[in-house]
Design a protein around this motif. Structure first.
Motif, PDB file in Angstrom:
ATOM      1  N   TRP A   1      78.936 -23.657  38.730  1.00 60.49           N
ATOM      2  CA  TRP A   1      78.696 -24.698  37.662  1.00 60.49           C
ATOM      3  C   TRP A   1      79.088 -26.023  38.252  1.00 60.49           C
ATOM      4  O   TRP A   1      78.469 -27.076  37.912  1.00 60.49           O
TER       5      TRP A   1
ATOM      6  N   GLY B   1      76.460 -29.875  38.993  1.00 54.56           N
ATOM      7  CA  GLY B   1      76.625 -31.263  38.845  1.00 54.56           C
ATOM      8  C   GLY B   1      76.359 -32.152  39.937  1.00 54.56           C
ATOM      9  O   GLY B   1      76.237 -33.433  39.775  1.00 54.56           O
TER      10      GLY B   1
ATOM     11  N   THR C   1      71.907 -21.356  36.700  1.00 51.86           N
ATOM     12  CA  THR C   1      71.480 -22.195  35.489  1.00 51.86           C
ATOM     13  C   THR C   1      72.946 -22.410  34.635  1.00 51.86           C
ATOM     14  O   THR C   1      73.537 -21.350  34.456  1.00 51.86           O
ATOM     15  N   LEU C   2      72.752 -23.578  33.967  1.00 53.10           N
ATOM     16  CA  LEU C   2      73.874 -23.738  32.992  1.00 53.10           C
ATOM     17  C   LEU C   2      73.525 -23.244  31.488  1.00 53.10           C
ATOM     18  O   LEU C   2      72.278 -23.625  31.226  1.00 53.10           O
TER      19      LEU C   2
ATOM     20  N   ASP D   1      73.449 -23.207  27.334  1.00 54.26           N
ATOM     21  CA  ASP D   1      73.475 -24.419  26.484  1.00 54.26           C
ATOM     22  C   ASP D   1      74.838 -24.427  25.840  1.00 54.26           C
ATOM     23  O   ASP D   1      75.101 -25.517  25.410  1.00 54.26           O
ATOM     24  N   ARG D   2      75.702 -23.472  25.766  1.00 53.30           N
ATOM     25  CA  ARG D   2      76.877 -23.590  25.289  1.00 53.30           C
ATOM     26  C   ARG D   2      77.891 -22.762  26.273  1.00 53.30           C
ATOM     27  O   ARG D   2      77.676 -21.724  26.719  1.00 53.30           O
TER      28      ARG D   2
ATOM     29  N   PHE E   1      82.327 -25.918  33.714  1.00 51.39           N
ATOM     30  CA  PHE E   1      81.112 -26.171  32.959  1.00 51.39           C
ATOM     31  C   PHE E   1      80.959 -27.622  32.526  1.00 51.39           C
ATOM     32  O   PHE E   1      79.871 -28.012  32.560  1.00 51.39           O
ATOM     33  N   LEU E   2      82.154 -28.124  31.906  1.00 52.61           N
ATOM     34  CA  LEU E   2      82.011 -29.591  31.255  1.00 52.61           C
ATOM     35  C   LEU E   2      81.620 -30.359  32.644  1.00 52.61           C
ATOM     36  O   LEU E   2      80.840 -31.620  32.433  1.00 52.61           O
TER      37      LEU E   2
ATOM     38  N   ARG F   1      78.185 -30.512  33.089  1.00 44.39           N
ATOM     39  CA  ARG F   1      77.263 -31.158  32.044  1.00 44.39           C
ATOM     40  C   ARG F   1      77.699 -32.620  31.750  1.00 44.39           C
ATOM     41  O   ARG F   1      77.106 -32.984  31.148  1.00 44.39           O
ATOM     42  N   HIS F   2      78.638 -33.113  32.685  1.00 46.32           N
ATOM     43  CA  HIS F   2      79.252 -34.386  32.418  1.00 46.32           C
ATOM     44  C   HIS F   2      79.556 -34.725  31.029  1.00 46.32           C
ATOM     45  O   HIS F   2      79.241 -35.655  30.495  1.00 46.32           O
ATOM     46  N   ALA F   3      80.231 -33.927  30.556  1.00 38.71           N
ATOM     47  CA  ALA F   3      80.555 -33.733  28.863  1.00 38.71           C
ATOM     48  C   ALA F   3      82.154 -33.583  28.776  1.00 38.71           C
ATOM     49  O   ALA F   3      82.685 -33.102  29.859  1.00 38.71           O
TER      50      ALA F   3
ATOM     51  N   LEU G   1      79.430 -30.127  22.649  1.00 36.20           N
ATOM     52  CA  LEU G   1      79.685 -30.804  23.669  1.00 36.20           C
ATOM     53  C   LEU G   1      79.373 -32.114  23.604  1.00 36.20           C
ATOM     54  O   LEU G   1      78.302 -32.387  23.027  1.00 36.20           O
TER      55      LEU G   1
END
Length: 435
Positions: A22, A26, A165-166, A168-169, A200-201, A204-206, A272
């Motif tokens: 994951w 990014g 693949t990432l 959604d949550r 994971f974050l 997601r750049h989150a 997120l």
């Protein structure tokens, strides 16, 4: 094509390998998992990240920040070739790609490692020696999978991968190796889940402001005990800092009692939020931001240890009455309604309000007294509002800022129309104290 292989350390869990994948997502959209590591096709990302070395350093820094057990890394024109080079502590660095693979031991390729004992009796110790054996006899004796793996590693046969693949949550679970009876012990098992969350974050750049840790109780629990328990951890601002989340979760678990032994953990984060990346410049603003984050982390721990009601934050409110323009509530205070900040107060606001206001005596010149005479600094500021709240909310006051020689700066008001029933008062009241 240019492949980068990222291997986890031997003590890593299966979830750590997925988290490493994951994290790589990014930086490039084509990432696949291969056994104990992941491979990423980064040809299209090299120019974006200013070369292979810079990209590798960014991935290593991201893995370190997320707490992932990253081991060796290696580059190659094929995915299996990159993984084989990464598995060797000191792979050859000179020669062509085929010559470098020829010098690797058989354990570098999983398909060859499965037959290592038999191949050793045949005198094969390296991939180059295995590759020089007759192909037809090799296929009859060891099956076609060995030849296919060799050809794919050397680039003679195309590779096929299932790309990561990432979701959604984020939601991850971990079955505990034994039944845990004390909540603080759960932190050591929750750390791998937190590492997955941070990776994971990062992809997601989150970041998150709320996460939920839940546990399933043992089936042999008492009848009056629920089947599961959970706690919610909230942060003051959006973050994906592993150390900060780990310490905050530890504070919550230290004050949690399990109703029954726990056998399974799950960590989830549904909302997120975008996380603004900080510049790596040399300006002092970066240090200021670091201090701001450290202060928030300290207040989060104090809020857990002392209780939410013991750590309070002032919040400006939309009201024309001066004493109602600020409201103290448990920290962190929610954002203002509608996402807009309340209007600024027309004058200085005291740090502490007296509830109820303290009546003051007056001197011969009808000036207020409090531990001696007072010196006026500013005022009056007239307030005539609050009629919509009825007689109890109506205010007709003149506010002043006074200085006392012994009590500091004070916030004082005078009732323009004092209540006739309260004839014992002078109409002057001490309403606030400035720190």
């Amino acid at each position: 094509m240019r492949w980068l292989a990222l291997c986890c350390t031997p003590e890593a869990l299966a979830g750590d390998v997925d988290a490493l994948g994951w994290l790589a997502l990014g930086f490039t959209p084509r990432v696949a998992r291969l056994e104990e590591g992941v491979v990423a096709e980064v040809s299209a990302s090299l120019r974006l990240f200013r070369g292979a070395r810079a990209l590798r350093l960014k991935l290593q820094a991201g893995a370190e920040q997320a707490g992932l057990p990253l081991g060796a890394t290696a580059w190659a024109p094929t995915a299996l070739g990159a993984l084989a080079l990464a598995r060797c502590p000191e792979p050859p660095r000179r020669g062509s790609f085929a010559e470098r693979l020829d010098a690797l031991p058989l354990r570098a390729l999983s398909a060859a490692q499965a037959h290592q004992a038999m191949l050793a009796r045949l005198g094969c110790q390296q991939l180059g020696e295995l590759r020089r054996l007759p192909r037809a006899a090799l296929a009859r004796r060891f099956g076609p999978a060995l030849l296919t793996a060799l050809d794919q590693a050397y680039g003679d046969t195309p590779e096929a991968h299932t790309w990561l693949t990432l979701p959604d949550r984020f939601e991850a679970r971990l079955e505990l190796p034994w039944r845990v009876e004390h909540a603080p012990v759960l932190l050591s098992f929750a750390e791998p889940l937190l590492r997955q969350l941070c990776a994971f974050l990062a992809a997601r750049h989150a970041g998150v402001r709320t996460l939920r840790l839940a546990w399933q109780h043992d089936a042999m629990r008492a009848r009056d005990v629920a089947g599961s328990g959970e706690l919610t951890v909230a942060t003051a601002d959006t973050t994906r800092d592993l150390r900060r989340l780990t310490r905050l979760l530890g504070e919550h678990l230290a004050r949690t009692t399990l109703a029954a032994p726990a056998g399974e953990l799950s960590l989830s984060a549904e909302q997120l939020l975008p996380l603004q990346e900080l510049s790596a410049g040399l300006l002092p603003g970066e240090a200021d931001e670091q201090a701001h984050t450290t202060t928030h982390a300290l207040l989060e721990r104090l809020s857990v240890r002392l209780g939410a009601a013991r750590v309070r934050q002032g919040r400006l409110c939309e009201d024309h009455r001066l004493d109602r323009m600020q409201h103290w509530q448990p920290w962190p205070a929610p954002a203002a309604a509608g996402g807009t900040a309340a209007r600024q107060a027309p004058g200085p606001q005291p740090t502490w309000l007296l509830d109820p206001p303290l009546p003051l005596r007056c001197d011969a010149h009808e000036q207020p007294l409090f531990a001696g005479p007072l010196t006026r600094i500013s005022g009056p500021h007239r307030v005539e509002t609050g009629w919509w709240d009825g007689p109890a909310g109506l205010q007709t006051r003149d506010y002043f800022v006074y200085r006392s020689a012994t009590r500091g700066v004070l916030w004082v008001y005078h009732e323009r129309f004092p209540d006739p029933a309260a004839a014992w008062t002078s109409g002057w009241f001490l309403h606030g104290v400035f720190a």
